[in-house]
Design an enzyme around this catalytic site. Sequence first.
Site, mmCIF file in Angstrom:
data_model
loop_
_atom_site.group_PDB
_atom_site.id
_atom_site.type_symbol
_atom_site.label_atom_id
_atom_site.label_comp_id
_atom_site.label_asym_id
_atom_site.label_seq_id
_atom_site.Cartn_x
_atom_site.Cartn_y
_atom_site.Cartn_z
ATOM 1 C CG ASP A 280 -97.216 28.132 27.553
ATOM 2 O OD1 ASP A 280 -98.641 28.524 27.446
ATOM 3 O OD2 ASP A 280 -97.460 27.595 28.238
ATOM 4 C CD GLN B 87 -99.807 22.611 31.728
ATOM 5 O OE1 GLN B 87 -100.155 22.409 31.038
ATOM 6 N NE2 GLN B 87 -100.170 23.660 32.893
ATOM 7 C CE LYS C 114 -101.196 23.717 27.744
ATOM 8 N NZ LYS C 114 -101.072 23.957 29.525
#
Length: 280
Positions: free
Chosen positions: A116, A93, A49
Amino acid sequence: MAIILDGNALAKRIRIHVKKRAILLPAPPELAVILVGNDPASQVYVDNKRKDCEKCGIISHVHHVDATLGEARLISLIHQLNTQSEISGILVQMPLPEGYNPQNVLHAISPEKDVDAFHPLTVGNFYLGSTPTFLPCTPAGVMELLDAYEIDPQGKHAVVVGASNIVGKPMATLLLARNATVTTCHIYTQNLASHTRNADILVVAVGKVNLITADMVKPSAVVIDIGINREGDTLRGDVDFEAVKKIASHITPVPGGVGPMTRAMLMRNTLNAALGRSRD
Ligand code: NAD
């Protein structure tokens, strides 16, 4: 022989597009990524990322915190990032180490920064079709691939194998939103092949090598393999690629299909987050 849907090439085009738009903003988008603990796979994902952000003109901040930090302090870090106006997007994450409730943590992220697309408000808007800013990255990446190759789901029978909240369910919703007739299969589905054989578009997101063999695929179907299975240093999907590519019209490889598209969609969501703020 099937046309291979090249996720690497399309993801690169999307990154270039994101960068072109990011440069025009008064300030570059900034993505805060929180990594809790030392899970090796998560570390690789976070590093990817960071590299994607670099390519897109997005500033990334990786907050790598010890697994012992604790849920309350993790949530207060998120609250702090929520208030920092220069931060466009926040991502935690997954999976979190034991002792953390992922719901509590994800719900702490401000919906305006939820790149996300896991916050319940984002998810609710998504299922209602209320044009949310953020789309879940993997299903959105699949739709981009279909569009890039001019595969129109309208009127087609799409079969999605896998029904998780982050992949299978939103995948089925996006296909339905594009007027496909959608069947969702999961671990309790009986006679899986009887469903997959009817698919014009077959999307597989399970995590089981060779779950889908050539005899389970209708000739000329479009086959999208979301599965990622690690075998030593090799990545494999859920579809028997070598055999299925001989009968499908289009197929995604693993790696190089959906994976890079997921990453590209995160970049696009981060840009959108920054655009939303700049419209204030
Ligand atoms: P999950 O474990 O949360 O869900 C798996 C789903 O598969 C469940 O709905 C389960 O009912 C179903 N299932 C399990 N065994 C089955 C069987 N034998 N037949 C039919 N259905 C079965 O997993 P997930 O988070 O949805 O991820 C699925 C796969 O996609 C994993 O391999 C994951 O690594 C991969 N993934 C890839 C990307 C990407 O960018 N390419 C992104 C996210 C997840």
